[in-house]
Design an enzyme around this catalytic site. Structure first.
Site, PDB file in Angstrom:
ATOM      1  N   CYS A 101       7.928  -5.666   6.824  1.00 13.32           N
ATOM      2  CA  CYS A 101       7.167  -4.466   6.483  1.00 13.32           C
ATOM      3  C   CYS A 101       7.311  -3.408   7.573  1.00 13.32           C
ATOM      4  O   CYS A 101       7.463  -2.220   7.289  1.00 13.32           O
ATOM      5  CB  CYS A 101       5.702  -4.827   6.263  1.00 13.32           C
ATOM      6  SG  CYS A 101       4.662  -3.432   5.759  1.00 13.32           S
ATOM      7  N   CYS A 198      -0.777 -10.163   3.171  1.00 13.43           N
ATOM      8  CA  CYS A 198      -1.630  -9.267   2.391  1.00 13.43           C
ATOM      9  C   CYS A 198      -1.457  -9.430   0.895  1.00 13.43           C
ATOM     10  O   CYS A 198      -2.404  -9.235   0.129  1.00 13.43           O
ATOM     11  CB  CYS A 198      -1.385  -7.820   2.804  1.00 13.43           C
ATOM     12  SG  CYS A 198       0.242  -7.157   2.367  1.00 13.43           S
TER      13      CYS A 198
END
Length: 370
Positions: A101, A198
Site C-alpha cells: 500500500c 484493513c
C-alpha cells in the site's frame, strides 16, 4: 510549502497534520477511501479505512483548522493491494499488504496526484526520520522510538518519493504523541492503534482467503506431509491457509514421534502439498530477493559491522552481508550472519546501514546452507 496530510482517522496522522501546520506549511487534509464497499472492510474505529475512521479524520481536520477532502482510491487499492495479496497467497507466498500500500498507493498514486495539484509534499503519521546526507540525498532513518519504528514498511520508497515526504512524528514516542493529541483537543487521542489487515473485516486472514480463493484456486485441496518421510499426516482445503513457519492449525491427526511440534516448512501450490517438520529445519542462512527498491544510490556490496536486515514488520535486526546481483542489477543476495526462522518467499527484506534504510527487495528464495 503546500503539504497534503494523509489522515487515516487515527491519532498519529492527526498529530502529524497538526505539526505540519505548526511548522508553517499550508496544509490540506485528505482521507483515502480504500474500500469499494466500506461495510466489507474492518468495522469499528481502529484507525484505517472504515467510515468511522473517515469521520474521525474529518473531525480532527476541523479541530486543526485545515481543509479536508476524501479521495476515492478504492479501485486502485483493490487492484494493487487486495488482488496482489490474493495472488501471492495463491502462489504459496506470504505478502505484506501494508508495504505494498505504501509503495503503490500512499507514496505513488497519492503523491503523483498531490504533485499534479501543486502540492510540494505528502505528510503522514509514520514513525521514521528523514535527513539530508552529505551527498545531498534524502536519507530515511529509523524512528527515535524503536518500538514504533515503521521504516520497514517504508523501505520501498525511492529518492523521488522521499524528497516529497514528511514524517513529523519520527522524533517522538507514542506516549508523547497521545499526550499532544489530548492537549490539542483531538478526540482520537485515546483511539486504539490499528494492527490487523484493513480489508480483512474480522482479522481472520485464513478464513478471508478461503472465502475469496476457495473457488478459483487450483489447489483447493491437498496433503499435509512429513518432510522427512513423505508420510501423509492430514488433508487441507487450500495452501492459501498456510504460511512458512506456521505451527497451529496444521490439520495433523497425531503428534510427531519425538513429541515436538511441527511447523510448515514448504508450500507447493501446484500440487497442493504442505510439508511440515521440526523448527530447526526452518533455519535460514541465505536468501535471494527480486525487484529491489533503493532509497538512494544502489550499492554494490554492503558488508560491515553496521549492516543489517529486517525480515518482518516487527522483527529484529539481523547482521548480514548484502550483494546486488543479476546482469540487470535486478536481484539481491543476502547472507545472514545469524539464522532467521520461518522466513517465506513474498516477504520483504529491508536493508539497513546503521539506522539508515538502504532499500528493500521481495524475498524470492531462502536457503538453509551457510
Amino acid at each position: 510549502m503546500r503539504v497534503l496530510a494523509a489522515m487515516s482517522g487515527g491519532v498519529d496522522s492527526a498529530v502529524a497534520a497538526a505539526r505540519a501546520v505548526e511548522a508553517g506549511h499550508d496544509v490540506t487534509g485528505i482521507h483515502l477511501a480504500l474500500s469499494r464497499n466500506p461495510a466489507s472492510y474492518r468495522s469499528g474505529a481502529r484507525g484505517c479505512c472504515t467510515i468511522e475512521d473517515s469521520n474521525d479524520a474529518r473531525r480532527a481536520a476541523d479541530v486543526i483548522g485545515i481543509p479536508f477532502y476524501v479521495w476515492d482510491m478504492s479501485e486502485r487499492f483493490h487492484e494493487d493491494v487486495v488482488e496482489d495479496f490474493m495472488d501471492e497467497y495463491a502462489a504459496g507466498r506470504t505478502p505484506n499488504p501494508c508495504l505494498r500500500c505504501n509503495e503503490k498507493i500512499k507514496f505513488a498514486a497519492v503523491l503523483d496526484k498531490a504533485l499534479a495539484l501543486g502540492f510540494d509534499a505528502v505528510a503522514t503519521g509514520h514513525y521514521a526520520r528523514l535527513r539530508t546526507g552529505a551527498d545531498g540525498l534524502v536519507e530515511m532513518h529509523r524512528a527515535l522510538d524503536h518500538g514504533k519504528d515503521q521504516s520497514y514498511v517504508l523501505g520501498v520508497l525511492d529518492q523521488r518519493q522521499l524528497r516529497h515526504s514528511l514524517f513529523p512524528l519520527g522524533g517522538s514516542t507514542k506516549t508523547d504523541v497521545r499526550a499532544e493529541a489530548a492537549q490539542r483537543g483531538l478526540l482520537v487521542a485515546d483511539k486504539p492503534d490499528s494492527h490487523d489487515i484493513c480489508f480483512v473485516a474480522d482479522g481472520d486472514n485464513a478464513g478471508w482467503l478461503r472465502e475469496k480463493l476457495g473457488e478459483r484456486a487450483p489447489n483447493h485441496e491437498g496433503a499435509v506431509v512429513d518432510d522427512a518421510t513423505g508420510e501423509e499426516l492430514g488433508r487441507h482445503e487450500g495452501t492459501y491457509a498456510f504460511t512458512i513457519g506456521q505451527r497451529k492449525g496444521l490439520r495433523i491427526g497425531r503428534p510427531a514421534a519425538d513429541g515436538k511440534p511441527r511447523f510448515v516448512l514448504d508450500i507447493e501450490p501446484v500440487t497442493g502439498t504442505v510439508r511440515v517438520g521440526p523448527r530447526e529445519r526452518l533455519a535460514v542462512h541465505r536468501l535471494s530477493g527480486v525487484r529491489p527498491r533503493w532509497c538512494g544510490t544502489p550499492p554494490e556490496v554492503l558488508d560491515g559491522p553496521e549492516v543489517s536486515v529486517q525480515l518482518r514488520a516487527h522483527g529484529s535486526e539481523l547482521p548480514a552481508r548484502v550483494r546486488v546481483a543479476g546482469a540487470e542489477r535486478d536481484g539481491v543476495e543476502v547472507e545472514l550472519l545469524e539464522p532467521a526462522y520461518g522466513i517465506a518467499p513474498g516477504q520483504a527484506v529491508v536493508v539497513y546501514d546503521g539506522t539508515r534504510v538502504v532499500g528493500s527487495a521481495t524475498i524470492s528464495a531462502t536457503r538453509g546452507d551457510r
